[in-house]
Scaffold this active site. Structure first.
Site: not given
Length: 203
Positions: A80, A185, A187
């Site tokens: 990001c 993202h 994650e």
């Protein structure tokens, strides 16, 4: 050992937890000695481009990263804001970035139809332009989670890893040698995100 670089911004713990779910050994650190001795680096980020660049410079982390990435060719993954910081320039603060990648970071244009709200939040597909080991076992047009107001455009087509579309097409990830950046993202992207972290740990 993979080190998640703590430069005062970013969702560090969620990135760490995602790696740990795959039993990958990671640590969060701002210690210059720890960063210098790392085998791989992750530069996450949620926040303002100008603040991020200032923090990297004032802490001395930027000098260490330049040595690790440009000279020692240590693999690094920007996530990001971390990806955006790797570009040459950002409209967010009208300031220069690290400049590892010949690219610029610009704001999404306003959509008068209100169909594409800014920031871009939610799931979106990523179209593979140039495949590599970071995308191993990841199918084309897999869905990843995005949260961003600014997007990246690479000037060198060879650097483009994936492309996505949100009102306009933008480059959702790039790669040059040991330098990787993803706008989305991993994650927050469940199995396809975990697979990407596994791939990075195996580079």
């Amino acid at each position: 050992m993979i080190t998640i670089v703590d430069y005062g911004l970013g969702n560090l713990r969620s990135v760490q937890k995602s790696f740990e779910r795959s039993n990958i050994n990671v640590r969060i650190s701002s210690d210059l000695k720890v960063i210098k001795n790392s085998q791989k680096l992750v530069l996450p980020g949620v926040g303002h481009f100008g603040k991020g660049m200032n923090n990297l410079k004032t802490t001395g982390i930027l000098d260490v990263l330049n040595e690790k990435v440009l000279v020692q060719k240590t693999p690094i993954l920007g996530i990001c804001l971390g990806m955006q910081l790797m570009t040459k320039f950002s409209e967010e603060s009208n300031s220069d970035g690290i400049g590892w990648i010949d690219a610029k970071t610009i704001r999404f244009e306003k959509d008068e139809t209100k169909k594409f709200k800014v920031p871009h939040i939610g799931w979106n597909s990523v179209n593979i332009i140039n495949n590599n080991n970071l995308l191993n076992k990841i199918e084309n047009n897999s869905q990843y989670y995005f949260v961003h107001t600014y997007c990246v455009y690479c000037n060198n087509n060879d650097d483009i890893m994936t492309e996505s579309e949100y009102g306009v097409k933008f480059h959702s990830s790039f790669r040059r040698e040991n330098i990787f950046g993803v706008q989305f993202h991993p994650e927050k992207s469940f199995s396809v995100g975990i697979q990407m972290f596994k791939n990075f740990s195996n580079l």
